[in-house]
Design a protein around this motif. Sequence first.
Motif, PDB file in Angstrom:
ATOM      1  N   VAL A 111     -10.886   2.089  28.746  1.00  0.00           N
ATOM      2  CA  VAL A 111     -10.667   3.259  29.587  1.00  0.00           C
ATOM      3  C   VAL A 111      -9.349   3.143  30.356  1.00  0.00           C
ATOM      4  O   VAL A 111      -8.630   4.126  30.543  1.00  0.00           O
ATOM      5  CB  VAL A 111     -11.842   3.445  30.570  1.00  0.00           C
ATOM      6  CG1 VAL A 111     -11.610   4.631  31.502  1.00  0.00           C
ATOM      7  CG2 VAL A 111     -13.151   3.609  29.802  1.00  0.00           C
ATOM      8  N   HIS A 112      -9.048   1.927  30.793  1.00  0.00           N
ATOM      9  CA  HIS A 112      -7.841   1.714  31.608  1.00  0.00           C
ATOM     10  C   HIS A 112      -7.515   0.230  31.561  1.00  0.00           C
ATOM     11  O   HIS A 112      -8.410  -0.619  31.430  1.00  0.00           O
ATOM     12  CB  HIS A 112      -8.104   2.141  33.062  1.00  0.00           C
ATOM     13  CG  HIS A 112      -6.981   1.848  34.008  1.00  0.00           C
ATOM     14  ND1 HIS A 112      -5.809   2.569  34.018  1.00  0.00           N
ATOM     15  CD2 HIS A 112      -6.855   0.904  34.996  1.00  0.00           C
ATOM     16  CE1 HIS A 112      -5.010   2.100  34.954  1.00  0.00           C
ATOM     17  NE2 HIS A 112      -5.620   1.089  35.564  1.00  0.00           N
ATOM     18  N   HIS A 113      -6.231  -0.084  31.641  1.00  0.00           N
ATOM     19  CA  HIS A 113      -5.857  -1.491  31.753  1.00  0.00           C
ATOM     20  C   HIS A 113      -4.717  -1.647  32.745  1.00  0.00           C
ATOM     21  O   HIS A 113      -3.909  -0.745  32.940  1.00  0.00           O
ATOM     22  CB  HIS A 113      -5.487  -2.084  30.385  1.00  0.00           C
ATOM     23  CG  HIS A 113      -4.189  -1.579  29.826  1.00  0.00           C
ATOM     24  ND1 HIS A 113      -4.090  -0.422  29.083  1.00  0.00           N
ATOM     25  CD2 HIS A 113      -2.932  -2.084  29.908  1.00  0.00           C
ATOM     26  CE1 HIS A 113      -2.831  -0.237  28.726  1.00  0.00           C
ATOM     27  NE2 HIS A 113      -2.108  -1.224  29.219  1.00  0.00           N
ATOM     28  N   ASP A 114      -4.673  -2.802  33.385  1.00  0.00           N
ATOM     29  CA  ASP A 114      -3.672  -3.119  34.397  1.00  0.00           C
ATOM     30  C   ASP A 114      -3.096  -4.484  34.037  1.00  0.00           C
ATOM     31  O   ASP A 114      -3.726  -5.524  34.269  1.00  0.00           O
ATOM     32  CB  ASP A 114      -4.320  -3.148  35.781  1.00  0.00           C
ATOM     33  CG  ASP A 114      -3.315  -3.368  36.909  1.00  0.00           C
ATOM     34  OD1 ASP A 114      -2.308  -4.062  36.676  1.00  0.00           O
ATOM     35  OD2 ASP A 114      -3.559  -2.874  38.025  1.00  0.00           O
ATOM     36  N   ALA A 115      -1.912  -4.473  33.443  1.00  0.00           N
ATOM     37  CA  ALA A 115      -1.321  -5.718  32.959  1.00  0.00           C
ATOM     38  C   ALA A 115      -1.006  -6.682  34.098  1.00  0.00           C
ATOM     39  O   ALA A 115      -1.201  -7.892  33.977  1.00  0.00           O
ATOM     40  CB  ALA A 115      -0.065  -5.411  32.147  1.00  0.00           C
TER      41      ALA A 115
END
Length: 346
Positions: A83-87
């Motif tokens: 759904v979402h990713h935050d590197a």
Amino acid sequence: MNSELKACLPPEWTSAAESDDADVVDFAPIAVGQSGASVHRVTTRHGAFVLKRTSVQEPLATWTLAVAVQRAAAEVGAAPQVVHHDAERRAVLSELIAGDIPFAARYGNPATRAAALAQFAGTIRRVHDLPLEGPLHAMPRADPQAVLRTVHHAAHDIGALPAWVHAHVHALLEEAPPLTDRAPVLSHNDVNPTNIACAGDRLVLLDWQSAAINDPYYDLATAAVFLRMDADASAALLWAYDQATDRQDIESVDRSTIAMLPPRFVWSQRIAAALSGTLFLQMAHHRGHRGDTTSREDDALLLEQVYAQMRAGTVHLHTGEGQWTLGLALLRASRNARHAQDVRNT
């Protein structure tokens, strides 16, 4: 802690934090496997999700590739949708796959075993059929034997291992892998029950951090070890995989037409069990277990005995003693894998 977790969510979900229209967010820790990642169930007005955070020390390229692999597997229904990713925070928000009955219980129930086996084989085949192009072209090639050597050396350096464990691992490391009749594929490489989630007619694999290019037998063999498949069940699994079917007619397979399990599959069972077992011994040392150089192989519990004690609450995998017990059971299973094949061929 909640502020740190909220920072991993899509910005539009939390930007109105002080307004009446803000999402009501609740975080609940999820008991998962032994990867060491922080995993939480996230409840919002958008639904329920799973937030997984790995160490920010993990190389960004490695983490990014794992996310790309999960997205590719999700496209064929073999992984939860991202759904979402935050590197920056090494965080991935995925859909929650919530089922009432764990996959291991489905497989363990004779009434649902054939359907579970077929469903699992079809999922693995969809992963293995993914073309090795785009981001997947950059996947590293796995060498389970080399990893076993590294893990065994590390476990030996930090604690006392039984002599029979050393002897077995050394023998495996000296053994040349049998030739394979299969082309390399994208492999999950950690198909244990904690990484299999099912809900209704959906079955997906979790935790793609270990994914790499590997022989297709490795995923199948790993599952066969942890699910305690005998030679006949393993033959049925290979049949379903080769048929690329989710049908439930595995019980109709004539096992006698499968003369013997492929040597590469049996070797992969032994390597996967030894590698997983040695990793658990290493984790036990980190939790303070002092080891035991005098224990014999016959002193180690069988996997089914360990599972029974886990269900009874007398073995706990968050303790060093529990990890040591499971590790020895897996190494014993590794020793027994070849014997089981020899018996089947007599």
